[in-house]
Design an enzyme around this catalytic site. Structure first.
Site, short mmCIF file in Angstrom:
data_model
loop_
_atom_site.label_atom_id
_atom_site.label_comp_id
_atom_site.label_asym_id
_atom_site.label_seq_id
_atom_site.Cartn_x
_atom_site.Cartn_y
_atom_site.Cartn_z
N ASP A 52 -10.29 49.62 52.36
CA ASP A 52 -9.43 49.70 53.32
C ASP A 52 -9.55 50.78 54.43
OD1 ASP A 52 -8.53 47.78 51.31
OD2 ASP A 52 -6.45 48.59 51.54
N TRP A 320 -10.74 39.94 48.16
CA TRP A 320 -10.55 40.35 46.67
C TRP A 320 -10.67 39.33 45.71
CZ3 TRP A 320 -10.67 44.97 44.86
CH2 TRP A 320 -10.28 46.10 45.88
#
Length: 519
Positions: A52, A320
């Site tokens: 991130d 993910w």
């Protein structure tokens, strides 16, 4: 507004599943020795695992960008630091908030405390970041860091400034696990009320807090949405922006998984108002900043030159559902993960009366063009290979047709044509299909074809396609639609071809801009 579309067709396999959070290591695959595959004009880490990005702040004449980093794929870590003056070229400064034993630093955000509300000094960079109080398996809380040198070094308060009351009141391990999702604080200054607003992801909803000093926070309200088929809220964002017609609007967004209802697994957002206690959406149906597979954990921030009307945005180009796997750059260059191109966002009123964020590539990117090739217009009925090869470029093209059913461009074409990634329009979908670029050992099946809604009656489309060694980002028409995908191009996948099925199509304004490495 509603989107009555099927986002992806002919997909098999499991749903997205639970989101990992740096808690396990990926099983390695066999090494694939090869020449460098490092992205040319995208930000990548010098080594290790990038995750991130954290919303940048502007100090010392540059944007200070932080990102989650670990020495091992999907492993525990902290914040690393990079600076950029233009959103294209990045200078890496290394670790700035390190991993401590059983105490990783997860996502959050930083602000410049111009008025010294927190008491650390005017102009201090103050960051809130999620950390797991009591160890990596315990509940998540928000910790405060501050920097008096423009964001290059940080000190930390020892105790959380926003506690997880659900977790602290939990009596059993099961209750603690249910209360764990309390993460990714994003801070914004509310000038009308002279206070800070913080939004935190809480699985099925977002929680809003306010503070006068960045240390003491009061819960105000939660933002829920009726469609619980959408996944949990991660890396939420809240900001105020002036639209092209001069009106002011608040925007709330978050990274969400809507795969189960044929919508993106990227960044959803709502326009609305903030009344000091709650966010009220204009419409509970979300809009999406990206329709590809790989634009997650996005952050936005005001541009220095036009902070009220233009925001910049960047995202992690991964997903993910497969992020924990090794990728070709693990073997070739010793890193895993890249950030998307920096985008410029503007808010515009649409014909239906609502407001949407439109995206365009950051303007500074044009300063890194090393060569431009303009090709004659082509009329194609079937397929046509263009006389050009490259691995880091923009292809801009306008396509128009009358009878053709399927039109588009193939990039990353191998010399024999067996490998390629298709970008095209079919029916009511604008799609990017990377399935023909799949590789043994690095497969992305079944997450291969991504599609965005488009008018089925449209007989023209303007595309800006950005290819960079291991990724494709497509900006459609005015930028209301974007699709971002990582693609595992192999050595030799450097050609371009045009195609039209069911009738001819005209390809005009064919322009290829090649990029060199930012310096």
């Amino acid at each position: 507004m509603t989107y009555d579309i099927s986002r992806r067709t002919a997909l098999q396999g499991a749903s997205a599943g639970a989101i990992a959070l740096f808690l396990c290591n990926a099983a390695p695959v066999a090494a694939h020795a090869q020449t460098s595959l490092r992205a040319v004009y995208h930000m990548t880490p010098p080594s290790g695992w990038l995750c991130d990005p954290q919303r940048p702040v502007h100090t010392n004449g540059a944007y200070q960008l932080y990102y989650l980093h670990s020495s091992q794929n999907n492993g525990p870590g902290g914040w690393d630091h990079a600076t950029t003056g233009d959103g294209v070229a990045f200078t890496h400064h290394g670790e700035v908030m390190p991993l401590q034993p059983d105490f990783p630093v997860w996502s959050g955000s930083a602000v410049v405390d111009i008025a010294n509300t927190a008491g650390f000094g005017a102009g201090t960079v103050v960051a809130l970041a999620t950390q797991p109080t009591g160890g990596i398996r315990k509940f998540q809380e928000q910790y405060l860091y501050w920097s008096t040198d423009g964001g290059y070094t940080f000190s930390a308060l020892p105790d959380p400034v926003i506690v997880n009351t659900d977790g602290r009141s939990a009596a059993t391990q099961a209750e603690i696990e249910n209360a764990e999702w309390f993460r990714d604080p994003k801070i914004h200054w509310d000038g009308a009320r002279n206070e800070w607003v913080c939004v935190i992801g809480r699985a099925r909803y977002a929680a809003f807090y306010t503070s006068a000093n960045l240390r003491d926070w009061n819960w105000k309200s939660n933002f829920d949405y009726p469609n619980h088929a959408l996944g949990g809220i991660e890396c939420p964002d809240l900001f105020e922006m002036t639209a092209g017609d001069g009106t002011r609007h608040w925007v709330f967004g978050a990274s969400m998984d809507a795969y189960g209802v044929d919508l993106p697994m990227t960044f959803a957002y709502w326009t609305g108002t903030w009344n000091g206690a709650a966010f009220i959406a204009d419409d509970l149906t979300p809009q999406w900043l990206d329709w590809g597979w790989d634009w997650y954990a996005a952050v936005t921030w005001p541009s220095v030159e036009a902070p009220e009307t233009k925001r910049l945005a960047i995202a992690w180009m991964n997903n993910w559902t497969y992020a924990a796997r090794e990728v070709p750059t693990d073997a070739s260059d010793g890193y895993n993960g890249q950030n998307s191109m920096t985008r410029e966002l503007r808010l515009e009123r649409q014909s239906g009366g609502w407001y949407s964020l439109l995206s365009s590539p950051v303007g500074a990117l044009q300063g890194y063009v090393t060569a431009t090739t303009t090709l004659p217009d082509r009329t194609v009925n079937g397929s046509l290979v263009l006389p050009w090869n490259g691995r880091a470029y923009e292809l801009e093209v306008h396509i128009s047709w009358n009878l053709a059913a399927n039109v588009g461009v193939s990039v990353g074409r191998s010399p024999d044509g067996s490998r390629h990634t298709n970008i095209g329009k079919y029916g009511d979908e604008l799609y990017v299909d990377r399935a023909p670029s799949d590789q043994d050992g690095y497969t992305l099946v079944p997450y291969t074809r991504a599609a965005a809604p488009i008018d089925a009656n449209a007989r023209s489309v303007h595309l800006r396609i950005f290819v960079d060694t291991q990724s494709v980002e497509v900006f459609v028409n005015s930028g209301h639609t974007v699709l971002s995908q990582q693609v595992h191009f192999a050595d030799g996948d450097s050609g371009i071809s045009l195609y039209a099925d069911g009738g001819p199509a005209n390809f005009s304004g064919i322009t290829i801009r090649e990029f060199g490495n930012p310096l």
